[in-house]
Design a protein around this motif. Structure first.
Motif, PDB file in Angstrom:
ATOM      1  N   UNK A   1       0.872  -1.189   0.000  1.00 42.71           N
ATOM      2  CA  UNK A   1       0.000   0.000   0.000  1.00 42.71           C
ATOM      3  C   UNK A   1       0.898   1.225   0.000  1.00 42.71           C
ATOM      4  N   UNK A   2       0.559   2.165  -0.874  1.00 36.40           N
ATOM      5  CA  UNK A   2       1.290   3.432  -0.909  1.00 36.40           C
ATOM      6  C   UNK A   2       0.294   4.575  -0.800  1.00 36.40           C
ATOM      7  N   UNK A   3       0.504   5.439   0.183  1.00 38.16           N
ATOM      8  CA  UNK A   3      -0.263   6.682   0.279  1.00 38.16           C
ATOM      9  C   UNK A   3       0.505   7.721  -0.510  1.00 38.16           C
ATOM     10  N   UNK A   4      -0.188   8.395  -1.425  1.00 39.89           N
ATOM     11  CA  UNK A   4       0.465   9.184  -2.455  1.00 39.89           C
ATOM     12  C   UNK A   4      -0.351  10.426  -2.797  1.00 39.89           C
ATOM     13  N   UNK A   5       0.292  11.331  -3.517  1.00 41.45           N
ATOM     14  CA  UNK A   5      -0.396  12.429  -4.203  1.00 41.45           C
ATOM     15  C   UNK A   5       0.037  12.353  -5.658  1.00 41.45           C
ATOM     16  N   UNK A   6      -0.916  12.451  -6.560  1.00 46.61           N
ATOM     17  CA  UNK A   6      -0.646  12.181  -7.974  1.00 46.61           C
ATOM     18  C   UNK A   6       0.428  13.091  -8.570  1.00 46.61           C
ATOM     19  N   UNK A   7       0.577  14.304  -8.053  1.00 46.13           N
ATOM     20  CA  UNK A   7       1.523  15.267  -8.619  1.00 46.13           C
ATOM     21  C   UNK A   7       2.904  15.231  -7.961  1.00 46.13           C
ATOM     22  N   UNK A   8       3.102  14.369  -6.980  1.00 44.24           N
ATOM     23  CA  UNK A   8       4.334  14.344  -6.191  1.00 44.24           C
ATOM     24  C   UNK A   8       5.449  13.576  -6.920  1.00 44.24           C
ATOM     25  N   UNK A   9       6.606  14.213  -7.160  1.00 47.67           N
ATOM     26  CA  UNK A   9       7.684  13.513  -7.868  1.00 47.67           C
ATOM     27  C   UNK A   9       8.269  12.332  -7.086  1.00 47.67           C
ATOM     28  N   UNK A  10       8.276  12.405  -5.757  1.00 44.27           N
ATOM     29  CA  UNK A  10       8.779  11.274  -4.967  1.00 44.27           C
ATOM     30  C   UNK A  10       7.815  10.090  -5.034  1.00 44.27           C
ATOM     31  N   UNK A  11       6.519  10.392  -5.115  1.00 41.27           N
ATOM     32  CA  UNK A  11       5.515   9.336  -5.291  1.00 41.27           C
ATOM     33  C   UNK A  11       5.705   8.659  -6.649  1.00 41.27           C
ATOM     34  N   UNK A  12       5.964   9.463  -7.669  1.00 41.22           N
ATOM     35  CA  UNK A  12       6.202   8.926  -9.012  1.00 41.22           C
ATOM     36  C   UNK A  12       7.413   8.004  -9.003  1.00 41.22           C
ATOM     37  N   UNK A  13       8.452   8.373  -8.272  1.00 46.73           N
ATOM     38  CA  UNK A  13       9.667   7.551  -8.158  1.00 46.73           C
ATOM     39  C   UNK A  13       9.322   6.191  -7.532  1.00 46.73           C
ATOM     40  N   UNK A  14       8.527   6.203  -6.465  1.00 51.26           N
ATOM     41  CA  UNK A  14       8.143   4.949  -5.807  1.00 51.26           C
ATOM     42  C   UNK A  14       7.235   4.118  -6.715  1.00 51.26           C
ATOM     43  N   UNK A  15       6.294   4.776  -7.395  1.00 53.70           N
ATOM     44  CA  UNK A  15       5.391   4.049  -8.308  1.00 53.70           C
ATOM     45  C   UNK A  15       6.185   3.369  -9.411  1.00 53.70           C
ATOM     46  N   UNK A  16       7.227   4.026  -9.918  1.00 55.14           N
ATOM     47  CA  UNK A  16       8.065   3.446 -10.978  1.00 55.14           C
ATOM     48  C   UNK A  16       8.730   2.169 -10.477  1.00 55.14           C
ATOM     49  N   UNK A  17       9.225   2.185  -9.252  1.00 55.16           N
ATOM     50  CA  UNK A  17       9.865   0.984  -8.692  1.00 55.16           C
ATOM     51  C   UNK A  17       8.872  -0.173  -8.642  1.00 55.16           C
ATOM     52  N   UNK A  18       7.650   0.115  -8.198  1.00 53.54           N
ATOM     53  CA  UNK A  18       6.639  -0.950  -8.125  1.00 53.54           C
ATOM     54  C   UNK A  18       6.134  -1.345  -9.508  1.00 53.54           C
ATOM     55  N   UNK A  19       6.085  -0.398 -10.447  1.00 55.59           N
ATOM     56  CA  UNK A  19       5.664  -0.728 -11.811  1.00 55.59           C
ATOM     57  C   UNK A  19       6.614  -1.762 -12.419  1.00 55.59           C
TER      58      UNK A  19
ATOM     59  N   UNK B   1      -1.770  -1.461  -4.112  1.00 53.15           N
ATOM     60  CA  UNK B   1      -2.717  -0.365  -4.241  1.00 53.15           C
ATOM     61  C   UNK B   1      -2.043   0.953  -3.901  1.00 53.15           C
ATOM     62  N   UNK B   2      -2.341   1.962  -4.709  1.00 52.84           N
ATOM     63  CA  UNK B   2      -1.905   3.330  -4.446  1.00 52.84           C
ATOM     64  C   UNK B   2      -3.135   4.111  -4.021  1.00 52.84           C
ATOM     65  N   UNK B   3      -3.067   4.753  -2.864  1.00 55.94           N
ATOM     66  CA  UNK B   3      -4.162   5.570  -2.356  1.00 55.94           C
ATOM     67  C   UNK B   3      -3.767   7.032  -2.559  1.00 55.94           C
ATOM     68  N   UNK B   4      -4.394   7.666  -3.553  1.00 51.35           N
ATOM     69  CA  UNK B   4      -4.129   9.076  -3.839  1.00 51.35           C
ATOM     70  C   UNK B   4      -4.988   9.905  -2.879  1.00 51.35           C
ATOM     71  N   UNK B   5      -4.332  10.745  -2.073  1.00 51.75           N
ATOM     72  CA  UNK B   5      -5.061  11.417  -0.999  1.00 51.75           C
ATOM     73  C   UNK B   5      -5.329  12.897  -1.236  1.00 51.75           C
ATOM     74  N   UNK B   6      -4.790  13.491  -2.315  1.00 48.62           N
ATOM     75  CA  UNK B   6      -4.907  14.947  -2.429  1.00 48.62           C
ATOM     76  C   UNK B   6      -6.342  15.448  -2.521  1.00 48.62           C
TER      77      UNK B   6
END
Length: 106
Positions: free
Chosen positions: A17-35, A49-54
């Motif tokens: 589970x990842x708590x994220x914000x869609x526009x966050x570059x650090x979130x994008x970095x983590x999503x890439x690793x899981x992708x 699952x990615x939970x976008x919280x913004x």
């Protein structure tokens, strides 16, 4: 239901589970690793699952609870098997060393 209960239930419901914000570059970095782990079959979409919280009305409360739970309120907050592993930099570093794959397979 309290934010803490909702978050804890969500974390317990999936392997990753990842708590994220869609526009966050650090979130994008983590999503890439899981992708990469999704693409090579190490991780299944059912376990991730990615939970976008913004846009969540409880965004601030979720981040406040993350501060209590993990020591930080910034995103991403990444959990594997219910355990907090870090944010974007930590996730990317674990991916490069093979540790992320080990944690996901555990």
């Amino acid at each position: 239901m309290s934010v803490a209960t909702t978050v804890d239930q969500k974390i317990a419901s999936k392997k990753v589970i990842m708590y994220s914000k869609s526009y966050c570059p650090f979130c994008t970095k983590a999503k890439k690793a899981f992708q990469d782990l999704l693409n090579d079959g190490t991780l299944s979409k059912n376990d991730y699952e990615v939970v976008e919280i913004e846009n969540d009305p409880n965004c601030d409360a979720i981040q406040d609870y993350m501060k209590t739970k993990t020591g930080g309120r910034s995103v991403p907050r990444v959990f594997i098997n219910g355990k907090f592993i870090g944010g974007g930099d930590e996730t990317a570093q674990m991916k490069s060393t093979g540790k992320l794959t080990e944690l996901v397979k555990a």
